[in-house]
Motif scaffolding. Structure first.
Motif, PDB file in Angstrom:
ATOM      1  N   VAL A 498       0.830  -1.112  -0.067  1.00 21.36           N
ATOM      2  CA  VAL A 498      -0.015  -0.019  -0.052  1.00 21.36           C
ATOM      3  C   VAL A 498       1.224   1.283  -0.035  1.00 21.36           C
ATOM      4  O   VAL A 498       1.714   1.441   0.923  1.00 21.36           O
ATOM      5  CB  VAL A 498      -1.002   0.015   1.148  1.00 21.36           C
ATOM      6  N   PRO A 499       0.597   2.093  -1.092  1.00 23.01           N
ATOM      7  CA  PRO A 499       1.762   3.362  -0.855  1.00 23.01           C
ATOM      8  C   PRO A 499       1.575   4.372   0.432  1.00 23.01           C
ATOM      9  O   PRO A 499       0.555   4.354   0.872  1.00 23.01           O
ATOM     10  CB  PRO A 499       1.071   4.167  -2.117  1.00 23.01           C
ATOM     11  N   ARG A 500       2.960   4.551   0.626  1.00 24.17           N
ATOM     12  CA  ARG A 500       2.835   5.670   1.682  1.00 24.17           C
ATOM     13  C   ARG A 500       2.844   7.047   1.115  1.00 24.17           C
ATOM     14  O   ARG A 500       2.136   7.723   2.044  1.00 24.17           O
ATOM     15  CB  ARG A 500       4.305   5.353   2.238  1.00 24.17           C
ATOM     16  N   TYR A 501       3.343   7.217  -0.072  1.00 27.08           N
ATOM     17  CA  TYR A 501       3.157   8.821  -0.557  1.00 27.08           C
ATOM     18  C   TYR A 501       2.378   8.778  -1.671  1.00 27.08           C
ATOM     19  O   TYR A 501       2.209   7.800  -2.484  1.00 27.08           O
ATOM     20  CB  TYR A 501       4.607   9.239  -0.756  1.00 27.08           C
ATOM     21  N   LEU A 502       1.364   9.616  -2.047  1.00 25.71           N
ATOM     22  CA  LEU A 502       0.515  10.019  -2.680  1.00 25.71           C
ATOM     23  C   LEU A 502       0.440  11.551  -3.335  1.00 25.71           C
ATOM     24  O   LEU A 502       0.915  12.298  -2.423  1.00 25.71           O
ATOM     25  CB  LEU A 502      -0.977   9.741  -2.415  1.00 25.71           C
ATOM     26  N   GLU A 503       0.407  11.454  -4.479  1.00 28.05           N
ATOM     27  CA  GLU A 503       0.539  12.976  -4.881  1.00 28.05           C
ATOM     28  C   GLU A 503      -0.680  13.117  -6.173  1.00 28.05           C
ATOM     29  O   GLU A 503      -0.290  12.389  -7.153  1.00 28.05           O
ATOM     30  CB  GLU A 503       2.050  13.417  -5.455  1.00 28.05           C
ATOM     31  N   LEU A 504      -1.191  14.215  -6.229  1.00 33.56           N
ATOM     32  CA  LEU A 504      -2.057  14.320  -7.466  1.00 33.56           C
ATOM     33  C   LEU A 504      -1.469  15.260  -8.357  1.00 33.56           C
ATOM     34  O   LEU A 504      -1.034  16.266  -7.973  1.00 33.56           O
ATOM     35  CB  LEU A 504      -3.410  14.782  -7.005  1.00 33.56           C
ATOM     36  N   THR A 505      -1.461  14.752  -9.661  1.00 32.45           N
ATOM     37  CA  THR A 505      -1.129  15.774 -10.773  1.00 32.45           C
ATOM     38  C   THR A 505      -1.954  15.821 -11.916  1.00 32.45           C
ATOM     39  O   THR A 505      -2.870  14.995 -11.994  1.00 32.45           O
ATOM     40  CB  THR A 505       0.455  15.318 -11.247  1.00 32.45           C
ATOM     41  N   LEU A 533       1.145   8.874   4.303  1.00 32.26           N
ATOM     42  CA  LEU A 533       0.246   8.024   5.238  1.00 32.26           C
ATOM     43  C   LEU A 533       0.846   8.054   6.495  1.00 32.26           C
ATOM     44  O   LEU A 533      -0.067   7.974   7.524  1.00 32.26           O
ATOM     45  CB  LEU A 533       0.228   6.784   4.762  1.00 32.26           C
ATOM     46  N   ASP A 534       2.168   8.049   6.868  1.00 32.88           N
ATOM     47  CA  ASP A 534       2.825   7.975   8.246  1.00 32.88           C
ATOM     48  C   ASP A 534       2.140   9.230   9.024  1.00 32.88           C
ATOM     49  O   ASP A 534       2.193   9.251  10.249  1.00 32.88           O
ATOM     50  CB  ASP A 534       4.191   7.588   8.135  1.00 32.88           C
ATOM     51  N   ALA A 535       2.217  10.392   8.318  1.00 38.85           N
ATOM     52  CA  ALA A 535       1.747  11.581   9.119  1.00 38.85           C
ATOM     53  C   ALA A 535       0.317  11.553   9.169  1.00 38.85           C
ATOM     54  O   ALA A 535       0.170  12.469  10.213  1.00 38.85           O
ATOM     55  CB  ALA A 535       2.445  12.924   8.165  1.00 38.85           C
ATOM     56  N   SER A 536      -0.509  10.929   8.541  1.00 39.34           N
ATOM     57  CA  SER A 536      -1.895  11.064   8.694  1.00 39.34           C
ATOM     58  C   SER A 536      -2.328  10.576   9.978  1.00 39.34           C
ATOM     59  O   SER A 536      -3.549  10.925  10.255  1.00 39.34           O
ATOM     60  CB  SER A 536      -2.553  10.353   7.504  1.00 39.34           C
ATOM     61  N   GLY A 537      -1.594   9.711  10.652  1.00 39.97           N
ATOM     62  CA  GLY A 537      -2.096   9.084  11.786  1.00 39.97           C
ATOM     63  C   GLY A 537      -2.777   7.591  11.713  1.00 39.97           C
ATOM     64  O   GLY A 537      -3.169   6.929  12.511  1.00 39.97           O
ATOM     65  N   TYR A 538      -3.234   7.531  10.123  1.00 43.84           N
ATOM     66  CA  TYR A 538      -3.887   5.990   9.925  1.00 43.84           C
ATOM     67  C   TYR A 538      -3.072   5.064  10.177  1.00 43.84           C
ATOM     68  O   TYR A 538      -1.856   5.021   9.494  1.00 43.84           O
ATOM     69  CB  TYR A 538      -4.649   6.250   8.613  1.00 43.84           C
ATOM     70  N   ARG A 539      -3.399   3.953  10.592  1.00 48.73           N
ATOM     71  CA  ARG A 539      -2.539   2.607  10.666  1.00 48.73           C
ATOM     72  C   ARG A 539      -3.284   1.520   9.966  1.00 48.73           C
ATOM     73  O   ARG A 539      -4.230   1.115  10.109  1.00 48.73           O
ATOM     74  CB  ARG A 539      -2.224   2.246  12.031  1.00 48.73           C
ATOM     75  N   LEU A 540      -2.160   0.865   8.945  1.00 47.13           N
ATOM     76  CA  LEU A 540      -2.663  -0.131   7.969  1.00 47.13           C
ATOM     77  C   LEU A 540      -3.023  -1.348   9.013  1.00 47.13           C
ATOM     78  O   LEU A 540      -2.174  -1.712   9.910  1.00 47.13           O
ATOM     79  CB  LEU A 540      -1.869  -0.509   7.043  1.00 47.13           C
ATOM     80  N   LYS A 541      -4.132  -2.185   8.538  1.00 48.29           N
ATOM     81  CA  LYS A 541      -4.067  -3.528   9.125  1.00 48.29           C
ATOM     82  C   LYS A 541      -3.186  -4.486   8.436  1.00 48.29           C
ATOM     83  O   LYS A 541      -2.831  -4.384   7.278  1.00 48.29           O
ATOM     84  CB  LYS A 541      -5.550  -3.983   9.008  1.00 48.29           C
ATOM     85  N   ARG A 542      -2.707  -5.302   9.347  1.00 47.55           N
ATOM     86  CA  ARG A 542      -1.418  -6.345   8.733  1.00 47.55           C
ATOM     87  C   ARG A 542      -1.956  -7.815   8.551  1.00 47.55           C
ATOM     88  O   ARG A 542      -1.115  -8.817   8.520  1.00 47.55           O
ATOM     89  CB  ARG A 542      -0.316  -6.170   9.789  1.00 47.55           C
ATOM     90  N   SER A 543      -3.245  -8.078   8.646  1.00 45.02           N
ATOM     91  CA  SER A 543      -3.839  -9.449   8.273  1.00 45.02           C
ATOM     92  C   SER A 543      -5.189  -9.407   7.702  1.00 45.02           C
ATOM     93  O   SER A 543      -5.620  -8.284   7.315  1.00 45.02           O
ATOM     94  CB  SER A 543      -3.965 -10.195   9.752  1.00 45.02           C
TER      95      SER A 543
END
Length: 543
Positions: A498-505, A533-543
């Motif tokens: 899952v991408p950590r970084y996103l950018e719209l262009t 994503l890391d700065a957003s505070g959201y945590r991915l599920k790992r299972s």
């Protein structure tokens, strides 16, 4: 070489070659039948036990209709049942297909479809990922559940009725080992595609023998060593450690997962003398506070491919563990490296006797020492490399063209014969010890109704590995919240993809014929407009 050894329960092992897994099991049992060979910290096998496990699990597989050459998919964490299926398949002559437990969606469906596996052995909590696939596209007929009932694993997702599910059967009647050749496939390991879908690497029995032999020699393994791995057995690295233990009269302890807080405690508890780490694990461990366990263990050396040079001395000084670098891949072997006395920080090592290596340009002509080019390899021992990609003859020909395996890795050979890794020529991403196909991530993002086009590529992280970034062009008048896209990707991709970084262009850089120029995006890197994503505070599920 023909061998016939009676070693347990009166079952005679008639094996056709010395490098097959049944032959190696029989030889170890004959040498040291009562010596410890494997543990998952709950179950422990001696060499004699492992032979009995292999023969009886082969019996249960055969009783359910599995025959020689059949592929058996295996979706399981590090536990005794994982090795039980590997050994049973090898004894019977079937081919095990270990699958990354984080596989989801397109990737998982492709693996099951491409392999043609009719039986899947899985931990119950992973079954819902399989149930979400298109059952009509798969050859799958049976699912064996490890230890629990299907209802406990369904996650409210019904399993298609054409897939018969049942608890993993108990061991069956012991069978005689199949008469195998070194060239017979032991496993199909799926490595991420770089410009397309994942490729199934056909790994013959002899390839794993040479993996274990060379790696054990480089590590300086001794009789009675305890090898500790917390790396997943569905990857070459950890599966190779089983062979190291088998061949060098040692024991393998396979732990469930890597824990930065518990790693050194586990080394102490298991009385390990050798261990295995990946590049990103070392800076993570160094970033923690010093504990007593860091010096209370008995580990003298770790296989540590890809550890950045600046961390190697600091880790050894702090923890007393020497780090051994080198080069190998799922398709090849430990072709570049050497013993600890030959280590040079920042370099992979020299070519190992038994292999040849060249650094070439795009038409396979050698480049001068000191100049970067693609690393190509070949082996002198028969079947020391993989034999191709399953069901993908055109990819096999492409990779093994001119009788050399083309690694897709960009390296430099120095005048003294040492090789230095530069980067990857292939469009792959390496994150958390996992290979990620940008193509597969792009396919998921492109399926979102708001996305017009997207490019997925690697950017560097503070842990000296790759992070996944996606540059996205939206459809006209569409709007998309970054977190919405992350939640869309989460059930469709392994968590590490899952991408950590996103950018719209508004547009992506392209060549004259419309191909996206990802090198320009990589050079651009992370900007003030990039969402993290890391700065957003959201945590991915790992299972």
């Amino acid at each position: 070489m023909e061998t016939s050894v009676k070693h347990f329960d009166g079952v005679e092992s008639g094996v056709a070659s010395q490098y097959t897994l049944p032959a190696l099991l029989a030889a170890r049992a004959a040498r040291q039948g009562d010596s410890a060979l494997f543990s998952d910290r709950q179950t422990r096998w001696t060499a004699n036990d492992a032979c009995a496990v292999a023969a009886r699990r082969a019996g249960s597989l055969a009783a359910q209709g599995v025959t020689r050459g059949d592929r058996v998919a295996l979706m399981c964490s590090n536990r005794a049942e994982f090795m039980e299926i590997v050994l049973g398949c090898a004894w019977l002559g079937a081919v095990v297909v270990p699958i990354n437990t984080a596989s989801r969606g397109l990737q998982l469906e492709h693996i099951l479809k491409n392999s043609g596996a009719r039986l899947l052995v899985a931990e119950p909590h992973l079954v819902s990922a399989v149930a979400a696939l298109n059952a009509q596209a798969l050859a799958l007929e049976q699912i064996w559940l490890i230890g629990e009932r299907l209802e406990e694993a369904s996650d409210e997702t019904p399993v298609p009725s054409q897939w018969r599910s049942m608890p993993m059967p108990p061991p069956g009647a012991a069978l005689e080992a199949a008469a195998l050749a070194d060239s017979d496939p032991l496993a199909i390991l799926y490595t991420s595609g770089t410009s397309g879908l994942s490729k199934g690497v056909i790994c013959p029995h002899a390839q794993f023998y040479w993996w274990g032999r060379y790696t054990g020699n480089h590590l300086g393994l001794r009789e009675g060593d305890v090898l500790y791995t917390c790396l997943p057995l569905f990857h070459t690295n950890a599966l190779n450690s089983w062979y190291q233990a088998l061949l060098h009269d040692a024991e393998l302890v396979a732990d469930r997962r890597f824990s930065a807080s518990g790693f050194f405690d586990a080394l102490v508890a298991t009385r390990a003398t050798v261990t295995y780490v990946l590049g990103a694990m070392v800076p993570i461990l160094l970033g923690r506070e010093v504990t007593a366990a860091e010096r209370e263990h008995n580990v003298r050396i770790a296989l540590a491919p890809g550890v950045p040079a600046q961390f190697q001395e600091a880790f050894t000084s702090r923890c007393g563990i020497a780090l051994l670098d080198g080069y190998g891949s799922t398709e090849t072997n430990f072709a570049i490296g050497g013993g600890i006395e030959h280590q040079r920080p920042g370099y992979m090592g020299r070519v190992v006797p038994g292999f040849e290596a060249r650094v070439v340009n795009d038409v396979d002509q050698p480049v001068a020492d000191g100049e970067p080019g693609e690393l190509i390899l070949r082996a002198s021992e028969p079947f020391a490399f993989a034999s191709g990609y399953f069901g993908m003859p055109e990819k096999t020909v492409e990779a093994w063209r001119n009788l050399w395996f083309h690694t897709g890795d960009r390296v430099v050979r120095e005048a003294d014969g040492y090789f230095r890794f530069v980067d990857r020529q292939k469009d792959a991403i390496r994150r958390r010890g996992e290979n990620i196909s940008s193509f597969e991530v792009e396919q998921v993002i492109l399926a979102h109704p708001a996305v017009e086009t997207a490019a997925v590529y690697a950017v560097r992280s503070s842990l000296a590995e790759d992070e996944v970034m996606a540059m996205i062009v939206l459809r006209e008048d569409a709007r998309l919240d970054p977190l919405e896209l992350i939640r869309y990707c989460e059930p469709r991709l392994p968590y590490f993809a899952v991408p950590r970084y996103l950018e719209l262009t508004r547009d992506l850089p392209k060549t004259e014929n419309g191909k996206i120029q990802k090198y320009k995006l990589r050079e651009r890197g992370i900007t003030e407009q990039t969402w993290d994503l890391d700065a957003s505070g959201y945590r991915l599920k790992r299972s």
